[in-house]
Design a protein around this motif. Structure first.
Motif, short mmCIF file in Angstrom:
data_model
loop_
_atom_site.label_atom_id
_atom_site.label_comp_id
_atom_site.label_asym_id
_atom_site.label_seq_id
_atom_site.Cartn_x
_atom_site.Cartn_y
_atom_site.Cartn_z
N GLY A 1 -0.68 5.56 7.46
CA GLY A 1 0.21 4.58 6.86
C GLY A 1 0.25 3.25 7.58
O GLY A 1 1.14 2.44 7.34
N SER B 1 4.19 -0.16 9.30
CA SER B 1 4.01 1.07 8.53
C SER B 1 4.20 0.75 7.05
O SER B 1 5.18 0.10 6.67
CB SER B 1 5.02 2.12 8.96
N THR B 2 3.25 1.18 6.23
CA THR B 2 3.36 0.94 4.78
C THR B 2 3.45 2.23 3.98
O THR B 2 3.77 2.20 2.79
CB THR B 2 2.13 0.14 4.28
N ARG B 3 3.14 3.38 4.61
CA ARG B 3 3.22 4.68 3.95
C ARG B 3 3.66 5.73 4.96
O ARG B 3 3.55 5.52 6.15
CB ARG B 3 1.85 5.10 3.39
N GLN B 4 4.12 6.87 4.44
CA GLN B 4 4.51 7.97 5.30
C GLN B 4 3.79 9.23 4.85
O GLN B 4 3.42 9.37 3.68
CB GLN B 4 6.01 8.23 5.23
#
Length: 159
Positions: A109, A141-144
């Motif tokens: 992410g 962070s752009t995703r998990q």
């Protein structure tokens, strides 16, 4: 008197040279020149699990210990969806791949991604990932990671 001074300098140079670790040969990642890697590199810890940070010969790489016990590369391709285990450590998601002698943890992410390879018999994964938190958190962070339970919850809410 001058001979004595020259000898003292020679001894100091010899002592300093023997205390230095050789430069670690580490291949750089494809996106090593990404400006976000610079903010990671300047925030790396000087010590990892008791091993000192040493110089490497490639951009956006780091190594701890001699021989290297942990090697980091910034600018590796960001992993996509995977069934490999994902661990969240202090707000950083890591994809973990366990090998026989070496484990690899890659941020999930975050682009560019950061990868750290280490010998789990020499360096505990929990220690490595905790110690890299400050450096890696410099990349947004752009995703998990999602677990199967998260996916099942999403599917049940859609119906």
């Amino acid at each position: 008197m001058k001979l004595y001074a020259l000898s003292a300098v020679s001894v100091l140079v010899a002592v300093a040279a023997t205390g230095c670790s050789p430069v670690a040969n580490v291949d750089s990642a494809p996106d090593a020149a990404n400006p976000d890697c610079a903010s990671v590199m300047v925030a790396l810890p000087d010590e990892m699990a008791g091993y000192q940070l040493r110089d490497t010969d490639s951009q956006s790489t780091a190594a701890w210990g001699n021989p290297s016990k942990a090697i980091l590369k910034c600018g590796v391709p960001a992993p996509g969806p995977t069934t490999d285990p994902c661990a969240e450590v202090n707000g950083i998601d890591w994809i973990l791949r366990e090998g026989e002698d070496t484990w690899t943890a890659t941020t999930f992410g975050r682009e560019p991604a950061v990868e750290v390879m280490f010998d789990p018999n020499e360096v505990a994964s929990s220690e490595v990932l905790v110690q890299l938190e400050n450096a890696v958190s410099n990349i947004e962070s752009t995703r998990q990671c999602l677990s199967p339970a998260d996916t099942l919850e999403l599917d049940s809410q859609a119906g």
